[in-house]
Write a protein that holds these residues in place. Structure first.
Motif, short mmCIF file in Angstrom:
data_model
loop_
_atom_site.label_atom_id
_atom_site.label_comp_id
_atom_site.label_asym_id
_atom_site.label_seq_id
_atom_site.Cartn_x
_atom_site.Cartn_y
_atom_site.Cartn_z
N THR A 226 -6.17 -1.94 -5.17
CA THR A 226 -7.21 -0.92 -5.35
C THR A 226 -7.37 -0.05 -4.12
O THR A 226 -8.17 0.88 -4.12
CB THR A 226 -8.57 -1.59 -5.67
OG1 THR A 226 -8.91 -2.49 -4.60
CG2 THR A 226 -8.53 -2.34 -6.97
N SER A 227 -6.62 -0.35 -3.06
CA SER A 227 -6.68 0.46 -1.84
C SER A 227 -5.88 1.74 -2.00
O SER A 227 -4.93 1.81 -2.79
CB SER A 227 -6.13 -0.34 -0.66
OG SER A 227 -5.95 0.48 0.47
N SER A 228 -6.24 2.76 -1.22
CA SER A 228 -5.48 4.02 -1.24
C SER A 228 -4.07 3.83 -0.71
O SER A 228 -3.20 4.67 -0.93
CB SER A 228 -6.20 5.08 -0.42
OG SER A 228 -7.43 5.41 -1.02
N SER A 229 -3.83 2.72 0.00
CA SER A 229 -2.48 2.45 0.49
C SER A 229 -1.51 2.17 -0.66
O SER A 229 -0.30 2.16 -0.44
CB SER A 229 -2.49 1.25 1.46
OG SER A 229 -2.97 0.09 0.80
N ALA A 230 -2.03 1.96 -1.87
CA ALA A 230 -1.15 1.78 -3.04
C ALA A 230 -0.25 3.01 -3.21
O ALA A 230 0.85 2.90 -3.74
CB ALA A 230 -1.98 1.55 -4.30
N LYS A 231 -0.74 4.16 -2.75
CA LYS A 231 0.05 5.40 -2.80
C LYS A 231 1.36 5.24 -2.02
O LYS A 231 2.37 5.85 -2.35
CB LYS A 231 -0.77 6.55 -2.22
CG LYS A 231 -0.04 7.87 -2.14
CD LYS A 231 -0.91 8.95 -1.55
CE LYS A 231 -0.17 10.27 -1.44
NZ LYS A 231 -1.01 11.34 -0.85
N PHE A 232 1.32 4.38 -0.98
CA PHE A 232 2.51 4.14 -0.15
C PHE A 232 3.07 2.74 -0.43
O PHE A 232 3.68 2.12 0.43
CB PHE A 232 2.14 4.27 1.34
CG PHE A 232 1.37 5.52 1.65
CD1 PHE A 232 1.96 6.78 1.56
CD2 PHE A 232 0.03 5.45 2.04
CE1 PHE A 232 1.24 7.92 1.84
CE2 PHE A 232 -0.69 6.59 2.32
CZ PHE A 232 -0.09 7.83 2.22
N ASN A 233 2.84 2.25 -1.65
CA ASN A 233 3.26 0.89 -2.03
C ASN A 233 2.70 -0.17 -1.09
O ASN A 233 3.36 -1.18 -0.81
CB ASN A 233 4.78 0.78 -2.13
CG ASN A 233 5.34 1.54 -3.31
OD1 ASN A 233 4.72 1.63 -4.36
ND2 ASN A 233 6.51 2.14 -3.14
N GLY A 234 1.50 0.07 -0.61
CA GLY A 234 0.81 -0.92 0.22
C GLY A 234 1.08 -0.81 1.71
O GLY A 234 0.44 -1.49 2.51
N LYS A 235 2.03 0.04 2.11
CA LYS A 235 2.36 0.13 3.54
C LYS A 235 1.22 0.75 4.34
O LYS A 235 0.69 1.79 3.96
CB LYS A 235 3.64 0.95 3.73
CG LYS A 235 4.90 0.25 3.26
CD LYS A 235 6.13 1.06 3.65
CE LYS A 235 7.41 0.35 3.25
NZ LYS A 235 8.61 1.08 3.69
N ILE A 236 0.87 0.10 5.45
CA ILE A 236 -0.17 0.64 6.33
C ILE A 236 0.36 0.94 7.73
O ILE A 236 -0.41 1.32 8.62
CB ILE A 236 -1.40 -0.29 6.40
CG1 ILE A 236 -1.01 -1.72 6.75
CG2 ILE A 236 -2.13 -0.28 5.07
CD1 ILE A 236 -2.20 -2.66 6.87
N GLY A 237 1.67 0.75 7.94
CA GLY A 237 2.30 1.22 9.18
C GLY A 237 2.40 0.18 10.28
O GLY A 237 2.00 -0.98 10.13
N TRP A 238 2.93 0.64 11.42
CA TRP A 238 3.15 -0.22 12.58
C TRP A 238 1.85 -0.40 13.36
O TRP A 238 1.12 0.55 13.59
CB TRP A 238 4.22 0.37 13.50
CG TRP A 238 5.60 0.34 12.91
CD1 TRP A 238 6.21 1.33 12.19
CD2 TRP A 238 6.53 -0.73 12.99
NE1 TRP A 238 7.47 0.94 11.82
CE2 TRP A 238 7.69 -0.33 12.30
CE3 TRP A 238 6.50 -2.00 13.59
CZ2 TRP A 238 8.82 -1.15 12.19
CZ3 TRP A 238 7.62 -2.82 13.47
CH2 TRP A 238 8.77 -2.39 12.78
N LYS A 239 1.60 -1.64 13.77
CA LYS A 239 0.42 -1.96 14.57
C LYS A 239 0.85 -2.79 15.78
O LYS A 239 1.75 -3.63 15.68
CB LYS A 239 -0.59 -2.80 13.76
CG LYS A 239 -0.97 -2.22 12.40
CD LYS A 239 -1.94 -1.07 12.53
CE LYS A 239 -2.38 -0.57 11.14
NZ LYS A 239 -3.27 0.59 11.22
#
Length: 431
Positions: A226-239
């Motif tokens: 349900t997160s907007s990261s679904a637009k990127f298939n769940g990817k939230i990037g490098w941390k």
């Protein structure tokens, strides 16, 4: 006497005819009643969000897509497990459509062409494959399109809402470059997430089972989260370590590639996966790129081993002494009714563990061991592989990444506020 008997016979026939007509009328009446009630059980309004209705059929069709993420099938008996998540996703989308209408009443139509392109890309830009999918699973095209329309509209809504913040993106690029130089000597973690409602324990159990069986984390995130990261298939990037979720840092253990963390946060459950890890900034082997061809073949009434052996022999004959996989396209065209090919160009980190495991041991143009799901088998041909390299700084890519960071940063905040402000009327429970 004969006359009386004739009269009695006529009256008897009239009575029988009358009873037959009455019975026919009752049958028609009861049939209409049954039909009406059957239809009402098939479709009815469940929720109204800002005057936009959500029906049982809407929830049912979206649940089919969620089910396909797990089981590659959409049987009715399993769909009830996904109604809650499907319902919440549709509520969020209706809130997004409502917000878009405030900017432009025709916004859904404006983004329609781009949404169609995004949908088609999911099926390798093949209208035939899209039509086959729609026919096979009886899912309306409008159901598939709504997800992409909502994503496009949400991007417009966010940029409209946070104009000032987004205008600073280009100014921050230089700062981002500098931070990249600093980060090059520390551990970095590439993360993806799945977010579900915290009361949906049955769905959480289904996700955990699917992941343990080697399902693709990113595919599940794209359909379920349900997160907007679904637009990127769940990817939230490098941390870096400092920017990891507190739950992960509090574990105090070494964080490894492929590791999955599950924890509750307010009214949500977050499932975080470490896709790849750069130790001291060094590129991981998981970032290497592979080009695969997935060959889907039917089993029908054969033994699985026989079906696989037959397809493997055919593929080996085609690929012997070949230096590319182009010949496979000709093979698919000749066997269009039985064979389905899909090209996968991906980082190893983004593949499902199951696929990763079976392609490790094969060389270029070799055929992998099979994976069986239902009446189909899947085998993979490795067509190319290249080592990942640190790319030179690309200002356009940096700008895009920064936009995505802002998108995720403000998206959850705004969606939560709009949910609180929305006029949501729960009409009837899902049966």
């Amino acid at each position: 006497m004969k006359l009386n008997m004739l009269t009695i016979g006529n009256k008897l026939n009239m009575t029988i005819n009358f009873l037959n007509l009455k019975l026919l009328f009752l049958i028609i009446l009861s049939s209409a009643y049954v039909f009406k009630n059957a239809f009402s059980e098939v479709n009815y309004i469940v929720t109204i969000v800002n005057k936009i209705p959500i029906t049982k059929v809407d929830i049912f069709n979206r649940a089919k897509l969620i089910s396909l993420s797990f089981d590659k099938k959409s049987e009715g008996k399993n769909l009830k497990n996904y109604y809650s998540q499907s319902h919440q996703t549709l509520i969020n989308e209706k809130i997004i459509f409502s917000a878009g209408q405030k900017i432009n009443k025709n916004l859904s139509s404006i983004v329609s062409n781009q949404a169609n392109q995004m949908l088609l890309a999911e099926f390798e830009n093949s209208k035939q494959k899209l039509d086959q999918f729609i026919k096979m699973y009886s899912i309306p095209k409008s159901t598939l399109l709504e997800k992409y329309q909502a994503q496009l509209i949400w991007g417009i809504v966010l940029k409209n809402k946070y104009k000032r913040q987004f205008s600073k993106i280009e100014k921050n690029i230089e700062q981002t470059i500098n931070s990249k130089e600093y980060e090059s000597n520390e551990d970095l973690y590439d993360l993806a997430e799945i977010i579900i409602n915290n009361y949906n324990n049955r769905l959480l159990e289904k996700i955990n089972v699917a992941l343990k069986q080697g399902a693709n984390f990113l595919e599940i995130a794209g359909q379920i989260s349900t997160s907007s990261s679904a637009k990127f298939n769940g990817k939230i990037g490098w941390k870096n370590y400092q920017n990891l979720p507190s739950f992960i840092k509090n574990k105090g253990n070494i964080i490894n590639e492929g590791e999955i963390f599950t924890f509750a946060e307010k009214d949500k459950i977050k499932i975080i996966k470490v896709l790849a890890k750069r130790e001291k900034g060094r590129i991981s082997k998981k970032e290497d790129i592979v080009l695969l061809v997935q060959v889907k073949f039917p089993i029908n009434f054969q033994k699985k081993s026989i079906a696989y052996k037959n397809i493997k022999n055919e593929l080996n004959n085609l690929l012997s002494n070949k230096k590319s996989c182009d010949v496979l396209k000709i093979f698919e065209n000749k066997n269009s009714k039985n064979i389905d090919l899909k090209v996968i160009n991906s980082r190893i980190a983004d593949l499902s563990p199951k696929i990763d495991n079976i392609i490790k041991s094969i060389n270029l143009f070799e055929i992998s061991k099979p994976i069986f799901l239902g009446n189909h088998g899947y085998t993979y041909v490795k067509c190319n592989k290249r080592a990942a390299k640190l790319e030179k700084i690309n200002y356009e890519k940096l700008k895009e990444k920064k936009l995505n960071q802002y998108f995720l940063m403000y998206s959850e905040k705004l969606l939560k506020r709009l949910n609180n402000e929305a006029n949501i009327l729960f009409v009837e429970k899902i049966k």
